[in-house]
Design a protein around this motif. Structure first.
Motif, short mmCIF file in Angstrom:
data_model
loop_
_atom_site.label_atom_id
_atom_site.label_comp_id
_atom_site.label_asym_id
_atom_site.label_seq_id
_atom_site.Cartn_x
_atom_site.Cartn_y
_atom_site.Cartn_z
N UNK A 42 48.22 21.60 -40.28
CA UNK A 42 47.32 21.68 -39.15
C UNK A 42 46.56 22.99 -39.10
N UNK A 43 47.09 24.01 -39.82
CA UNK A 43 46.57 25.37 -39.67
C UNK A 43 45.07 25.55 -39.90
N UNK A 44 44.49 24.76 -40.82
CA UNK A 44 43.10 24.99 -41.21
C UNK A 44 42.09 24.27 -40.33
N UNK A 45 42.57 23.61 -39.28
CA UNK A 45 41.68 22.75 -38.50
C UNK A 45 40.48 23.50 -37.90
N UNK A 46 40.70 24.65 -37.31
CA UNK A 46 39.59 25.38 -36.69
C UNK A 46 38.67 25.97 -37.76
N UNK A 61 34.37 14.82 -46.08
CA UNK A 61 35.55 15.55 -45.63
C UNK A 61 36.76 14.63 -45.54
N UNK A 62 37.92 15.23 -45.69
CA UNK A 62 39.17 14.49 -45.50
C UNK A 62 40.25 15.47 -45.06
N UNK A 63 41.40 14.92 -44.70
CA UNK A 63 42.49 15.72 -44.16
C UNK A 63 43.80 15.38 -44.85
N UNK A 64 44.59 16.43 -45.08
CA UNK A 64 45.94 16.20 -45.58
C UNK A 64 46.86 17.06 -44.72
N UNK A 65 48.03 16.56 -44.40
CA UNK A 65 48.94 17.32 -43.54
C UNK A 65 50.21 17.63 -44.33
N UNK A 66 50.42 18.92 -44.59
CA UNK A 66 51.65 19.35 -45.25
C UNK A 66 52.26 20.47 -44.42
N UNK A 67 53.57 20.58 -44.49
CA UNK A 67 54.24 21.60 -43.69
C UNK A 67 55.46 22.12 -44.42
N UNK A 95 37.09 20.94 -52.65
CA UNK A 95 37.18 22.25 -52.01
C UNK A 95 38.31 22.18 -50.99
N UNK A 96 39.41 22.87 -51.31
CA UNK A 96 40.55 22.92 -50.40
C UNK A 96 40.30 24.01 -49.38
N UNK A 97 40.48 23.71 -48.11
CA UNK A 97 40.29 24.72 -47.08
C UNK A 97 41.62 25.01 -46.38
N UNK A 98 42.04 26.25 -46.48
CA UNK A 98 43.32 26.70 -45.90
C UNK A 98 43.08 27.80 -44.87
N UNK A 99 44.04 27.96 -43.97
CA UNK A 99 43.97 29.08 -43.02
C UNK A 99 44.56 30.34 -43.65
N UNK A 100 45.68 30.16 -44.39
CA UNK A 100 46.31 31.33 -45.00
C UNK A 100 47.07 30.93 -46.25
N UNK A 101 47.08 31.84 -47.23
CA UNK A 101 47.93 31.68 -48.42
C UNK A 101 48.92 32.82 -48.41
N UNK A 102 50.19 32.48 -48.38
CA UNK A 102 51.24 33.50 -48.25
C UNK A 102 52.12 33.45 -49.50
N UNK A 103 53.19 32.64 -49.50
CA UNK A 103 54.02 32.53 -50.71
C UNK A 103 53.25 31.84 -51.84
N UNK A 104 52.25 31.02 -51.47
CA UNK A 104 51.48 30.28 -52.46
C UNK A 104 52.05 28.89 -52.73
N UNK A 156 44.26 28.40 -35.27
CA UNK A 156 44.87 27.36 -36.11
C UNK A 156 46.31 27.65 -36.47
N UNK A 157 46.68 28.94 -36.53
CA UNK A 157 48.03 29.29 -36.99
C UNK A 157 49.02 29.31 -35.82
N UNK A 158 50.23 28.81 -36.09
CA UNK A 158 51.20 28.63 -35.01
C UNK A 158 52.46 29.47 -35.19
N UNK A 159 53.14 29.66 -34.06
CA UNK A 159 54.57 29.96 -34.06
C UNK A 159 55.18 28.91 -33.15
N UNK A 160 56.11 28.14 -33.68
CA UNK A 160 56.70 27.01 -32.96
C UNK A 160 55.63 26.10 -32.34
N UNK A 161 54.60 25.85 -33.14
CA UNK A 161 53.49 24.93 -32.79
C UNK A 161 52.56 25.46 -31.70
N UNK A 162 52.84 26.66 -31.18
CA UNK A 162 51.96 27.21 -30.14
C UNK A 162 50.96 28.20 -30.75
#
Ligand code: PRP
Ligand code: MN
Ligand code: MG
Length: 180
Positions: A42-46, A61-67, A95-104, A156-162
């Motif tokens: 959900x992070x990249x939505x905004x 456009x399309x959407x994929x949900x991974x967590x 074109x993949x759109x992400x909010x953040x890349x951390x561990x990769x 777009x980025x959450x802590x405990x979904x908030x």
């Protein structure tokens, strides 16, 4: 400002500027293609919905949900596919759109999936890159900000979904975690 936020890292204005810069560059780079732009929920939505406003080209456009964080501050190491794409990616410029890349790990998982399905090309646009967090090799082609190794929320980025609905990116007060 939200009461749980210790400090703002990227303001609404900073983010708008980054979206304009990236969107303009992407429009130029993809003007002769019809890319499939994939928003990683959900992070990249905004970020995705903002960055495409500066891309006056043919695109789908399309959407994929991974967590993998399950709302927490650390990657569980296991990527769960919660919603798959509707689109056949075979032969498509992705074109993949992400909010953040951390561990990769998330990006690696998605790139492997898309390669497996015979995507023609795969590029990655991320609002934030945290190179210090890498556990597996993963590289973005378009980056808004290089972020320090802090856990960030908002836009777009959450802590405990908030906090996904905040218009800026910030750092939470330590008390938000310790109150748990
Ligand atoms: C977060 C973030 C990226 C991924 C980056 O998603 O939105 O997708 O983790 O971390 P990584 O590089 O360590 O894999 P999360 O699993 O929290 O799901 P969400 O987007 O639904 O919040
Ligand atoms: Mn995500
Ligand atoms: Mg998350």
């Amino acid at each position: 400002m939200n009461n749980d936020i210790l400090k703002v890292l990227y303001s609404e204005e900073d983010i708008a500027e980054a979206c304009k810069r990236l969107g303009t560059q992407l429009a130029e780079d993809y003007k002769d293609k019809t890319p499939l732009i994939i928003c990683v929920l959900k992070g990249a939505i905004l970020f995705m919905t903002d960055v495409i406003r500066d891309m006056d080209i043919y695109a789908t456009i399309d959407f994929i949900d991974v967590s993998s964080y399950n709302g927490g501050t650390a990657s569980s190491g296991t990527i769960r596919l919660l919603k798959d794409l509707d689109t056949d990616v075979s032969g498509r410029d992705i074109l993949l759109v992400e909010d953040i890349i951390d561990t990769g790990r998330t990006l690696k998982y998605l790139e492997d999936l898309l390669k497996d399905r015979n995507a023609k090309s795969i590029k990655v646009c991320t609002l934030m890159d945290k190179p210090s967090g890498r556990v597996v090799e993963a590289k973005a082609d378009y980056v808004g900000f290089n972020v320090p190794s802090e856990f960030v929320v908002g836009y777009g980025l959450d802590y405990e979904e908030k906090y996904r609905n905040l218009p800026y990116v910030g750092v939470l007060k330590p008390s938000v975690y310790s109150d748990k």
